[in-house]
Design a protein around this motif. Structure first.
Motif, short mmCIF file in Angstrom:
data_model
loop_
_atom_site.label_atom_id
_atom_site.label_comp_id
_atom_site.label_asym_id
_atom_site.label_seq_id
_atom_site.Cartn_x
_atom_site.Cartn_y
_atom_site.Cartn_z
N LYS A 72 0.84 -1.21 0.00
CA LYS A 72 0.00 0.00 0.00
C LYS A 72 0.88 1.26 0.00
N ASP A 96 2.49 1.65 -3.41
CA ASP A 96 1.52 2.22 -4.36
C ASP A 96 1.42 3.74 -4.19
N ARG A 97 1.42 4.20 -2.96
CA ARG A 97 1.35 5.65 -2.70
C ARG A 97 2.59 6.36 -3.24
#
Length: 137
Positions: free
Chosen positions: A12, A15-16
């Motif tokens: 996550k 992805d950021r």
């Protein structure tokens, strides 16, 4: 089998970073903020951050925090130049390339490959070589 929490969290965060939510040079949220956001233990957050460090996406500075590294995109087409020049081309871009030979075995390739390689029909054998490329930024 579900993925461990630290992998889900590092994915996550990765992805950021890739979506530029966290910009190069920007500090990631603190451990405390990430613990609160993901509702996990400090150990889990530290493992997730270690994953990002190992991927070269962030750097950790003791007492200062974790910062997003500059992401460099490397494009290389083996058709545009002989493969033997790959390491030198990468070095010219400030990158280090290591090539490790994993396997070299004599195989019977599929018919389409046999045609491309113009192999004799009586003994259509070719060597299959598998390499591992490690690119260090």
């Amino acid at each position: 089998m579900p993925k461990p929490l630290h992998l889900l969290i590092s994915e996550k965060l990765r992805d950021r970073i890739q979506e530029k939510i966290y910009q190069p040079g920007e500090q990631l949220p603190s451990e405390s903020q990430l613990i609160q956001e993901f509702n996990v233990s400090r150990t889990t957050i530290r493992q997730a951050i270690a994953n990002l460090i190992n991927q070269g996406l962030v750097l950790s500075y003791q007492g200062k925090g974790v910062f997003v590294t500059e992401q460099r995109k490397v494009t290389y087409s083996l058709s545009s130049s002989a493969a033997m020049f790959l390491a030198q081309d990468m070095a010219n871009q400030g990158l280090e390339l290591t090539v490790k030979n994993l396997t070299l075995e004599l195989v019977t390739p599929p018919p389409t490959v046999q045609n491309i390689l113009q192999l004799p029909t009586a003994s259509p054998k070719a060597y299959l070589q598998k390499n591992f490329l490690l690119l260090m930024v």
